[in-house]
Scaffold this motif. Structure first.
Motif, short mmCIF file in Angstrom:
data_model
loop_
_atom_site.label_atom_id
_atom_site.label_comp_id
_atom_site.label_asym_id
_atom_site.label_seq_id
_atom_site.Cartn_x
_atom_site.Cartn_y
_atom_site.Cartn_z
N UNK A 1 38.48 13.14 53.48
CA UNK A 1 39.41 12.84 54.57
C UNK A 1 39.15 13.74 55.78
N UNK A 2 38.77 14.98 55.51
CA UNK A 2 38.45 15.90 56.60
C UNK A 2 37.24 15.40 57.39
N UNK A 3 36.27 14.81 56.70
CA UNK A 3 35.10 14.26 57.38
C UNK A 3 35.49 13.08 58.27
N UNK A 4 36.25 12.13 57.71
CA UNK A 4 36.62 10.93 58.47
C UNK A 4 37.51 11.25 59.66
N UNK A 5 38.31 12.30 59.56
CA UNK A 5 39.25 12.63 60.63
C UNK A 5 38.77 13.78 61.51
N UNK A 6 37.62 14.36 61.16
CA UNK A 6 37.09 15.49 61.92
C UNK A 6 36.12 15.07 63.01
N UNK A 7 35.54 16.06 63.65
CA UNK A 7 34.66 15.84 64.79
C UNK A 7 33.50 14.90 64.47
N UNK A 8 32.82 15.15 63.35
CA UNK A 8 31.63 14.36 63.01
C UNK A 8 31.99 12.91 62.69
N UNK A 9 33.01 12.71 61.85
CA UNK A 9 33.38 11.36 61.47
C UNK A 9 33.87 10.53 62.63
N UNK A 10 34.70 11.12 63.49
CA UNK A 10 35.23 10.37 64.64
C UNK A 10 34.14 10.11 65.67
N UNK B 1 41.67 -4.36 59.99
CA UNK B 1 41.55 -3.07 60.67
C UNK B 1 42.91 -2.41 60.85
N UNK B 2 43.94 -3.20 61.11
CA UNK B 2 45.30 -2.66 61.19
C UNK B 2 45.71 -2.04 59.85
N UNK B 3 45.37 -2.74 58.77
CA UNK B 3 45.70 -2.24 57.43
C UNK B 3 44.91 -0.96 57.14
N UNK B 4 43.61 -0.98 57.46
CA UNK B 4 42.77 0.20 57.22
C UNK B 4 43.26 1.40 58.03
N UNK B 5 43.63 1.15 59.29
CA UNK B 5 44.12 2.23 60.14
C UNK B 5 45.41 2.83 59.58
N UNK B 6 46.29 1.98 59.06
CA UNK B 6 47.55 2.46 58.49
C UNK B 6 47.29 3.31 57.24
N UNK B 7 46.42 2.81 56.37
CA UNK B 7 46.11 3.54 55.13
C UNK B 7 45.43 4.87 55.42
N UNK B 8 44.46 4.86 56.33
CA UNK B 8 43.73 6.08 56.65
C UNK B 8 44.65 7.10 57.32
N UNK B 9 45.54 6.65 58.17
CA UNK B 9 46.49 7.55 58.82
C UNK B 9 47.34 8.27 57.78
N UNK B 10 47.85 7.51 56.82
CA UNK B 10 48.68 8.10 55.76
C UNK B 10 47.88 9.06 54.89
N UNK B 11 46.69 8.64 54.48
CA UNK B 11 45.87 9.47 53.59
C UNK B 11 45.42 10.76 54.25
N UNK B 12 45.04 10.69 55.52
CA UNK B 12 44.62 11.90 56.23
C UNK B 12 45.78 12.88 56.35
N UNK B 13 46.96 12.36 56.67
CA UNK B 13 48.13 13.23 56.76
C UNK B 13 48.41 13.95 55.46
N UNK B 14 48.35 13.22 54.35
CA UNK B 14 48.56 13.83 53.03
C UNK B 14 47.50 14.88 52.75
#
Length: 300
Positions: free
Chosen positions: A25-34, A130-143
């Protein structure tokens, strides 16, 4: 608050596999992933959408450190070293207690960046999945940010709220500001106050990226004007070339300076950081696309 520390401790006492989850999750939400997300959208799908998402992404990462440096809330592992472990770090080469490198805790930039970019992409693409994926990823990254010991739950909640607020700010700008020079001036002026009081790497990195992206968009439009492609080899080469340029140029621009100086928190070192990222982003999004016609010839 005590309940937040207890929740983090409970999450960190769970299965060992949580470490892997938090790092992913850190990769997907961090500098490199974004950055990879923006490059794929910009170079492989739709240029204008990628440029817009790039602007939104760097804006949220400029504005939030300005809030962080007003609140000055230490990260959980800094404030409670005996109860909370730092499972991931912003700057892996720096000390976990180095606030300039690791940044403050409130609000969570990862939690803000993910919904800002992914929901903006979903809006551009108009795809339900994509709306579903964005919602799931937002929740998972926060956790994951709470479990990793990087943020308190309230940091994450604030990050989510501010991420959506940034989307709202851009919606207002798109609706009411029609002169391009004024649009970009508002973005830059809104980012500059942090120079006077912020002393963390994240702000100065993003400030440079913002300046570089704005310059690149204008340069590309006037002097390059590359076209979108649907050729798989060209898509792959576009992204791989961009990643290579990012790391090579970033490394070369560090060479004239002493490592200890660059690692410091002086205003001079931080401004050098901004200048470095401005150059990298300008070359990456503005100049580099000049060679895209060469990629189109491959396989013909």
């Amino acid at each position: 608050m005590e309940w937040e520390v207890r929740l983090i401790g409970w999450m960190q006492s769970g299965p060992g596999g949580m470490d892997v989850f938090e790092k992913v999750m850190d990769f997907f939400s961090g500098e490199t992933g974004l950055m990879l997300l923006v490059l794929v959208v910009m170079f492989c799908w739709r240029k204008e959408a990628g440029q817009k998402i790039a602007l939104i992404g760097v804006s949220v990462n400029v504005w939030l450190p300005m809030i962080k440096s007003v609140v000055c809330r230490p990260r959980p592992y800094m404030g409670h070293p005996d109860r909370v472990k730092a499972r991931v770090l912003v700057e892996k080469s720096a000390s976990a207690q180095n606030v300039a490198a690791q940044g403050y805790s409130f609000p969570s930039m990862h939690s803000a960046s993910v919904p800002t970019l992914y929901f903006s992409l979903a809006k551009e693409a108009k795809k339900k999945w994509l709306w579903i994926a964005a919602s799931c990823l937002t929740l998972l990254v926060g956790i994951s940010r709470v479990g990793a010991g990087m943020h308190y739950p309230t940091d994450v909640i604030a990050g989510w709220a501010l991420g959506f607020a940034v989307i709202g700010v851009y919606a207002l700008l798109d609706r009411y500001v029609h002169k391009e020079w004024l649009y970009y001036t508002i973005l830059i002026v809104s980012a500059l106050p942090g120079i006077f009081y912020v002393r963390t790497n994240d702000y100065f990195t993003s400030l440079g990226c913002l300046i570089g992206v704005i310059a690149a968009i204008n340069f590309e439009r006037r002097h390059v004007n590359y076209q979108d492609t649907r050729k798989i080899p060209a898509m792959i080469l576009r992204v791989l070339g961009a990643v290579l340029i990012y790391f090579v140029v970033n490394t070369l621009l560090k060479l004239p300076f002493d490592k200890e100086y660059l690692a410091g928190a002086s205003l001079g070192a931080l401004l050098v950081r901004s200048a470095r990222y401005a150059v990298v982003m300008f070359l990456l999004a503005g100049v580099y696309p000049m060679i895209f016609p060469l990629y189109e010839r491959i396989g013909n």
